[in-house]
Scaffold this motif. Structure first.
Motif, short mmCIF file in Angstrom:
data_model
loop_
_atom_site.label_atom_id
_atom_site.label_comp_id
_atom_site.label_asym_id
_atom_site.label_seq_id
_atom_site.Cartn_x
_atom_site.Cartn_y
_atom_site.Cartn_z
N LYS A 176 4.32 4.41 8.07
CA LYS A 176 4.17 2.99 7.77
C LYS A 176 5.41 2.19 8.16
O LYS A 176 5.76 1.21 7.52
N LYS A 177 6.02 2.62 9.24
CA LYS A 177 7.21 1.92 9.72
C LYS A 177 6.80 0.60 10.35
O LYS A 177 5.77 0.50 11.01
N GLY A 178 7.60 -0.41 10.13
CA GLY A 178 7.38 -1.70 10.77
C GLY A 178 8.47 -2.00 11.77
O GLY A 178 9.50 -1.30 11.83
N LEU A 203 5.41 -6.57 13.01
CA LEU A 203 4.56 -5.56 12.40
C LEU A 203 5.25 -5.17 11.10
O LEU A 203 6.28 -4.51 11.10
N HIS A 204 4.69 -5.62 9.97
CA HIS A 204 5.38 -5.48 8.69
C HIS A 204 5.43 -4.01 8.26
O HIS A 204 4.44 -3.29 8.39
N PRO A 205 6.57 -3.55 7.72
CA PRO A 205 6.64 -2.18 7.22
C PRO A 205 5.86 -2.02 5.92
O PRO A 205 5.53 -2.99 5.24
N GLY A 236 -6.99 -2.93 8.24
CA GLY A 236 -5.93 -2.79 7.26
C GLY A 236 -5.49 -4.10 6.64
O GLY A 236 -6.14 -5.14 6.76
N ASN A 237 -4.36 -4.04 5.97
CA ASN A 237 -3.77 -5.18 5.26
C ASN A 237 -2.85 -5.92 6.23
O ASN A 237 -1.66 -5.63 6.33
N GLU A 260 -3.53 -2.79 11.87
CA GLU A 260 -3.53 -2.90 13.32
C GLU A 260 -3.90 -4.33 13.69
O GLU A 260 -4.87 -4.89 13.18
N ILE A 261 -3.11 -4.93 14.57
CA ILE A 261 -3.35 -6.29 15.06
C ILE A 261 -3.12 -6.30 16.56
O ILE A 261 -2.25 -5.58 17.07
N HIS A 262 -3.92 -7.10 17.28
CA HIS A 262 -3.79 -7.21 18.73
C HIS A 262 -3.36 -8.62 19.11
O HIS A 262 -3.72 -9.60 18.45
#
Length: 207
Positions: free
Chosen positions: A68-70, A189-191, A93-94, A196-198
Motif C-alpha cells: 500500500k505504498k503511495g 497516489l495516496h499511501p 478501491g478507495n 487504482e486510478i487512470h
C-alpha cells in the motif's frame, strides 16, 4: 524540461475566467497547450521507485503495491503561472488522489481527486492545504462527477489564485496567502490505500 519531439500535439484554448469573489475577469487569450504525456512512456516525468506507475493503451495507471505504498509522479519541469488539464477515471478501491500545484509543501495546494482521508467523503476539485485541511469546497461535484467513466479536470494557477473546472463547469476558486509561486506539477497516489486510478490526455499551458 520535456523533450519537444515527444510533445505530440498542440492546441489553442480560449479561456474567459473569473477569480474569487472579487469578480475580477481575466481574459487568457489563446493559451498554447502542449502534451506532457506522450501516451507511450513516462518521459517528461520523474518516476518514483516501487512500480506504482505504468503506461498502457495511452493511459497512465496508478495502482498501490501490496504494501500500500503511495508516491507522487512529478513533471520534470517547474512552472510559475499555468493551466493543466487531464482526464481521470476511478477504477477501483478507495480513490484518494490529486494534482499538486507547484510542488509539495504548506505553501502549495493539492487539488483533490476522490475521497478525503480526513473527512471520509468525496472532495474532488477542492484544494487541500497541509495544516489547513480544505479551506474551501468545490461546488456541484455530486452532479458532475462520473464515478464509472472518464472525467476532465482543469486547474489554473495565476499568482496566488487557483481555479478548477470539472467536466466543463467551474467548481472552485481559492486565493492562498503566501503561496509558493514556482514548482512542478504532481499526480498523487495516496499511501495506505488499495486503489487504482487512470490518467490520460494531460496537457499544460504556461501563462
Amino acid at each position: 524540461m520535456a523533450n519537444k519531439s515527444h510533445l505530440k500535439y498542440y492546441a489553442i484554448l480560449l479561456l474567459f475566467l473569473t477569480f474569487g469573489n472579487s469578480g475580477m475577469a481575466q481574459d487568457l487569450e489563446k493559451t498554447s497547450m502542449y502534451s506532457v504525456f506522450n501516451g507511450k512512456t513516462l518521459e517528461s516525468w520523474k518516476i518514483p521507485d516501487g512500480g506504482e506507475w505504468s503506461v498502457k493503451n495511452g493511459k497512465i495507471i496508478a495502482k498501490n503495491n501490496p504494501e500500500k505504498k503511495g508516491s507522487i509522479l512529478w513533471t520534470d519541469e517547474s512552472y510559475n503561472d499555468f493551466v493543466v488539464q487531464l482526464d481521470f477515471k476511478m477504477i477501483s478501491g478507495n480513490i484518494d488522489s490529486g494534482i499538486f500545484m507547484r510542488g509539495e509543501d504548506k505553501q502549495n495546494p493539492q487539488i483533490q481527486i476522490g475521497i478525503s482521508g480526513s473527512l471520509k467523503r468525496d472532495m474532488t476539485g477542492s484544494p487541500y492545504v497541509p495544516g489547513a485541511s480544505y479551506p474551501v469546497e468545490a461546488k456541484n461535484i455530486n452532479k458532475l462527477l462520473r464515478l464509472k467513466g472518464w472525467n476532465t479536470i482543469k486547474a489554473l494557477a495565476v499568482n496566488n489564485k487557483y481555479t478548477v473546472w470539472l467536466n466543463g463547469e467551474e467548481v472552485m476558486n481559492y486565493t492562498m496567502d503566501n503561496a509558493n509561486l514556482h514548482g512542478p506539477v504532481g499526480l498523487q497516489l495516496h499511501p495506505g490505500r488499495e486503489m487504482e486510478i487512470h490518467f490520460r490526455k494531460i496537457v499544460l499551458g504556461k501563462l
